[in-house]
Design a protein around this motif. Structure first.
Motif, PDB file in Angstrom:
ATOM      1  N   CYS A 322      66.375   7.502  12.896  1.00 32.45           N
ATOM      2  CA  CYS A 322      65.456   8.630  13.029  1.00 32.45           C
ATOM      3  C   CYS A 322      66.160   9.936  12.649  1.00 32.45           C
ATOM      4  CB  CYS A 322      64.934   8.685  14.465  1.00 32.45           C
ATOM      5  SG  CYS A 322      63.727   9.986  14.782  1.00 32.45           S
ATOM      6  N   ALA A 325      66.909  10.112   8.911  1.00 28.33           N
ATOM      7  CA  ALA A 325      65.739  10.495   8.126  1.00 28.33           C
ATOM      8  C   ALA A 325      65.574  12.017   8.110  1.00 28.33           C
ATOM      9  CB  ALA A 325      64.487   9.834   8.705  1.00 28.33           C
ATOM     10  N   ARG A 329      65.958  14.506   4.750  1.00 22.57           N
ATOM     11  CA  ARG A 329      64.934  15.474   4.338  1.00 22.57           C
ATOM     12  C   ARG A 329      65.544  16.848   4.136  1.00 22.57           C
ATOM     13  NH1 ARG A 329      60.999  18.744   8.108  1.00 22.57           N
ATOM     14  NH2 ARG A 329      63.023  19.809   8.201  1.00 22.57           N
ATOM     15  N   GLU A 336      65.097   8.947   0.564  1.00 26.79           N
ATOM     16  CA  GLU A 336      65.956   8.357   1.587  1.00 26.79           C
ATOM     17  C   GLU A 336      65.384   8.630   2.978  1.00 26.79           C
ATOM     18  OE1 GLU A 336      70.311   9.183   3.575  1.00 26.79           O
ATOM     19  OE2 GLU A 336      70.135   9.435   1.397  1.00 26.79           O
ATOM     20  N   ALA A 337      64.784   9.799   3.153  1.00 29.92           N
ATOM     21  CA  ALA A 337      64.168  10.130   4.441  1.00 29.92           C
ATOM     22  C   ALA A 337      63.051   9.152   4.770  1.00 29.92           C
ATOM     23  CB  ALA A 337      63.632  11.555   4.412  1.00 29.92           C
ATOM     24  N   ARG A 339      62.700   6.046   3.623  1.00 30.65           N
ATOM     25  CA  ARG A 339      63.266   4.713   3.879  1.00 30.65           C
ATOM     26  C   ARG A 339      63.930   4.646   5.249  1.00 30.65           C
ATOM     27  NH1 ARG A 339      65.084   5.115  -1.599  1.00 30.65           N
ATOM     28  NH2 ARG A 339      67.195   5.560  -0.838  1.00 30.65           N
ATOM     29  N   ALA A 340      64.665   5.699   5.613  1.00 29.03           N
ATOM     30  CA  ALA A 340      65.340   5.707   6.916  1.00 29.03           C
ATOM     31  C   ALA A 340      64.315   5.721   8.051  1.00 29.03           C
ATOM     32  CB  ALA A 340      66.268   6.918   7.022  1.00 29.03           C
ATOM     33  N   ALA A 341      63.228   6.489   7.892  1.00 21.79           N
ATOM     34  CA  ALA A 341      62.187   6.517   8.921  1.00 21.79           C
ATOM     35  C   ALA A 341      61.529   5.154   9.057  1.00 21.79           C
ATOM     36  CB  ALA A 341      61.151   7.586   8.585  1.00 21.79           C
ATOM     37  N   ARG A 363      58.965  11.934  11.056  1.00 20.92           N
ATOM     38  CA  ARG A 363      60.108  11.933  10.130  1.00 20.92           C
ATOM     39  C   ARG A 363      59.681  11.375   8.763  1.00 20.92           C
ATOM     40  NH1 ARG A 363      62.381  15.371  13.215  1.00 20.92           N
ATOM     41  NH2 ARG A 363      63.791  14.647  14.857  1.00 20.92           N
ATOM     42  N   GLU A 364      58.872  10.332   8.782  1.00 22.31           N
ATOM     43  CA  GLU A 364      58.390   9.768   7.520  1.00 22.31           C
ATOM     44  C   GLU A 364      57.477  10.764   6.806  1.00 22.31           C
ATOM     45  OE1 GLU A 364      55.932   5.895   5.796  1.00 22.31           O
ATOM     46  OE2 GLU A 364      56.722   5.856   7.848  1.00 22.31           O
ATOM     47  N   GLY A 367      59.441  13.188   4.874  1.00 22.20           N
ATOM     48  CA  GLY A 367      59.935  12.641   3.615  1.00 22.20           C
ATOM     49  C   GLY A 367      58.860  12.632   2.540  1.00 22.20           C
TER      50      GLY A 367
END
Length: 520
Positions: A322, A325, A329, A336-337, A339-341, A363-364, A367
């Motif tokens: 989290c 992400a 950003r 990447e943000a 994908r990480a979220a 968070r997503e 991104g």
């Protein structure tokens, strides 16, 4: 012809031919001096520094004419090349270039000019303890134990002055003056951190060393101390922001991992210690993140993620992803943000916390907004709101105490801002600031953040007078809060408002902002 009876002049180090800095030239790579200078200026902005780097300066460094950079350039270079020292960058030790000995070697030393730090010192304010440089894990040697009678800063030479001067581009100063100057500028926040975090780090260090030396395991008391350090760091960040806390928080983190190496006597204790160390790594990573040290933050988050994987702790893994992400950003890596979220969402799937899943959805959304994908952002925002409305539960992680209605509104404001919908962003930022002020007044840093977001959105929406009013409210909070993120937002707002300086209140805001002491 009689030979001269005069001895040849002794050549001082300052007049010898400079030795080219090949290490620095190699780091420039295929970029032109102008392109590299632009990269230096960008890196400076990332950490709140201001340097006037141009192709000529790069050329003089590579030619060896600048043997050691001034402190501003040092911080920028160490930020650009994390893990390296000044020696790795091809510079001479500061002690050989600075100070009394170096000045004695110069044939024409400059006239001393005492430069006073920007800002106003309040009598009676305790001096903060000496801290290392705050831009990299690599710190320069500290000579504060050596006696000094006077502290003078020497201005750089104007163009055309004596070419034999030691370092024409650098401010000549003792190590002690820089340490005192940093302590003065960071003010009470560092003092609070020293008092609050210092004893924790020392206590944990003693326990770890004793356990390793005696071959015994770590018990409940040491694990409890790690968990308390996490809480203390979060509390101080909520009140004061990250800038003065980062270095102090690194000491308990190192100790926590030393405790892991010492080992525990019971599996339940080991699980708690892994979780505590991982949460501490995330907390320190967040302090680095919020103070603009993105590379350091990325390293700490990766350390937390590795700890989570080793311990098989999906809750810690979700937290690490989290934060990763959010960092991605802010660092301009929106894909990447996303994908990480999504990885955080998978890790948190069985945790049972709707609020955690709501935050991850935000968070997503951030991104997707960074990618300019309005539809993807809106879908994630809808999901975040729906999950949030399911309410809090006993399964919500302790670290999510900051996540309430105000944070939801604030993060949504950032999404619309990234998509260029300034009016909509301003509406959410206003609700975030108002909600935080009424419901969580102890979160001073967040109130300042939401209000800074509001000021910027209003400025870009063409409402300069309202933006200036919001900006002045943020300035009033900066005595309590030290956050590079907030200061960068205010600086951006000031640039947007500059053409509107004649509008009501704008001139006053610009004048007060320009008078702010700049962290060094």
């Amino acid at each position: 012809m009689a030979s001269s009876t005069q001895s040849p002049p002794i050549q001082s180090p300052s007049t010898r031919s400079p030795r080219p800095n090949l290490a620095f030239r190699q780091l420039r790579g295929q970029r032109s001096p102008g392109e590299f200078a632009a990269a230096v200026r960008r890196a400076a902005r990332e950490i709140g520094e201001r340097v006037s780097c141009d192709a000529r300066y790069v050329g003089r460094v590579e030619a060896g004419e600048i043997r050691c950079p001034n402190y501003a350039y040092e911080r920028v270079f160490l930020h650009m090349f994390p893990g390296r020292t000044l020696a790795d960058l091809g510079f001479s030790p500061r002690a050989q270039v600075r100070g009394r000995a170096a000045r004695a070697e110069c044939e024409a030393p400059p006239s001393p000019t005492v430069i006073r730090p920007r800002g106003t010192h309040h009598p009676g304010t305790p001096s903060a303890p000496s801290t290392p440089s705050t831009t990299s894990n690599t710190s320069t040697p500290n000579n504060t134990n050596k006696p000094h009678t006077t502290i003078q800063l020497y201005e750089s030479h104007p163009s055309g002055s004596d070419p034999r001067a030691c370092d024409p581009y650098a401010i000549q100063t003792h190590e002690e003056s820089d340490v005192r100057r940093r302590a003065f500028m960071t003010g009470s926040t560092v003092t609070v951190a020293a008092v609050s975090l210092g004893p924790v780090g020392l206590a944990l260090g003693g326990a770890a060393e004793a356990a390793a030396r005696q071959g015994r395991g770590i018990g409940e008391a040491e694990v409890g101390a790690v968990e308390e350090a996490v809480r203390k760091i979060r509390l101080l960040d909520d009140r004061h922001g990250a800038d003065g806390l980062y270095r102090r928080a690194a000491a308990p983190l190192r100790t926590a991992y030393a405790l892991l190496d010492a080992g525990t006597t019971r599996q339940s204790t080991a699980d708690r210690l892994h979780a505590g160390a991982g949460e501490l790594a995330i907390s320190v990573g967040w302090l680095a993140h919020d103070s603009g040290r993105f590379d350091d933050a990325r390293s700490h988050y990766a350390e937390a993620l590795a700890t989570a994987r080793v311990a098989g702790d999906p809750a810690l893994e979700a937290h690490a992803f989290c934060n990763t992400a959010f960092l991605a950003r802010d660092a301009g890596r929106p894909r990447e943000a996303v994908r990480a979220a999504q990885a955080a969402s998978r890790a948190a799937r069985h945790h049972g916390s709707h609020r955690l899943l709501s935050l991850i959805a935000l968070r997503e959304a951030g991104g997707w907004a960074g990618l300019g994908d309005r539809a993807g952002c809106e879908q994630s925002l809808i999901r975040a709101h729906a999950l949030f409305e399911r309410g809090a539960s006993d399964t919500d992680p302790e670290w999510m105490s900051f996540y309430g209605r105000a944070e939801l509104e604030g993060l949504e404001a950032q999404c619309w801002s990234a998509l260029g919908d300034w009016e909509r962003a301003a509406g959410h930022a206003w609700r975030a600031a108002a909600t935080a002020s009424s419901q969580t007044p102890q979160f001073t840093r967040n109130i300042a953040l939401y209000t800074a977001e509001l000021a910027d959105d209003l400025a870009r929406a063409g409402r300069p007078d309202e933006a200036a009013t919001a900006g002045l409210r943020v300035l009033a909070l900066l005595d309590e809060v030290q956050s590079s993120r907030i200061q960068s937002m205010l600086a951006a707002t000031a640039r947007v408002l500059l053409p509107h300086r004649r509008a009501a209140g704008v001139g006053g805001f610009l004048e007060r902002h320009a008078s702010l002491p700049r962290a060094v």
